[in-house]
Design an enzyme around this catalytic site. Structure first.
Site: not given
Length: 311
Positions: A59, A120, A206, A61, A273-274, A150
């Site tokens: 999550g 990260h 998320y 972005t 994406r989704k 993902s």
């Protein structure tokens, strides 16, 4: 600083990941090692800094878009937001992949406060100045099977990895040798910090952000020191940010449909994406999910934190 040597034989995964290095207790792309070392040795945190931390594909972005919008809502109306013309990754740079890349020693003199950064890296790998200052950390995590799927989609969006089997990606996660992994160590590091010092580290899930974006945005703003006023809430400021930063809106911005990142060699559309919770059921078998869940549950045992599978 943590030991940088290769782990002992009983710690080694079944096989090495190509171009990955075991460094300070986690796996990362080999070319990032000098960047990480430079960041750790040179970055000087300010008390007002805000660091967005995450494992890839959890999550990030979305978190960047939300945090940028919260901090800059008085500078830029959403109708003129820089997010309309720049990808979140260009607006909120990574320490290890952009700011300290290729031997750079960035000068932050002209960066207005509060400064907003991303990483990260696991908690223990952060620069000591971040840990020892009042800088705040916002961490987001996600149900691990969705992270696996993902990551697989993200990796195979590159031509050279287009035929990478999802089974190999899954096994990589089971061994804990994925980028910035093991996954469970990454989560545990920030979870422990959030429980020990909740004013320093905010731990977000998320799935909870998806279920209640307005409430989570309000929570983020308060933690970051930029709470919404009663007047802003009445005028719908939080709802507007939630809508503007939604996956559907960001995904349909021209910059994220056909653009490329200024700071990394990636097409912007590869980050959208989704974004659905529980999509892993369409790609991983029930037995695979059960197997990985047992691994993660065992690693998190006793921490007070568990993942709740969506489906």
């Amino acid at each position: 600083m943590a030991d940088q040597s290769i782990p002992s034989d009983d710690q080694l995964p079944q096989k090495y990941t190509p171009n990955f290095t075991y460094f300070q207790g986690f796996w990362c792309r080999s070319e990032l090692v000098p960047n990480i070392t430079s960041f750790q040795n040179h970055f000087q945190a300010l008390d007002a800094d805000i660091v967005l931390a995450s494992k890839p594909k959890t999550g990030t972005t979305w978190l960047k878009a939300l945090a940028f919008s919260i901090l800059n809502r008085h500078r830029f109306p959403l109708s003129n937001s820089p997010l309309a013309s720049s990808n979140p990754h260009d607006l909120v740079p990574y320490f290890e992949m952009t700011l300290y890349n290729n031997g750079c020693h960035p000068d932050f003199a002209d960066v207005s406060s509060p400064r907003l950064f991303a990483t990260h890296l696991s908690y223990h790998a952060l620069a000591e100045s971040i840990k020892n200052s009042k800088a705040r950390i916002v961490y987001v995590t996600r149900n691990p099977p969705d992270v696996i799927v993902s990551m697989w989609h993200f990796a195979t969006s590159r031509p050279e990895r287009a035929h990478w089997p999802i089974d190999e990606c899954f096994e990589q996660f089971c061994r804990g040798e994925e980028g910035f992994g093991p996954f469970w160590d990454h989560v545990l590091g920030y979870w422990k910090q959030s429980t020990a010092n909740p004013n320093k580290t905010l731990f977000l899930k998320y799935e909870e952000m998806k279920g209640n974006p307005v409430g989570q945005i309000k929570n983020m703003a308060e933690f970051m020191g930029w709470p919404f006023s009663e007047e802003e809430e009445k005028e719908g400021a939080i709802d507007e940010i939630a809508e503007f930063c939604s996956l559907s809106n960001l995904k349909n911005l021209e910059v994220n449909k056909s653009g490329s990142l200024k700071t990394m060699k990636r097409q912007t559309n590869s980050f959208f994406r989704k974004g659905e919770a529980g999509d892993y059921v369409n790609f991983l078998s029930p037995s695979a999910v059960e197997r990985y869940s047992k691994i993660v549950d065992g690693k998190l045992s006793g921490s007070g934190f568990t993942f709740k599978m969506c489906c």
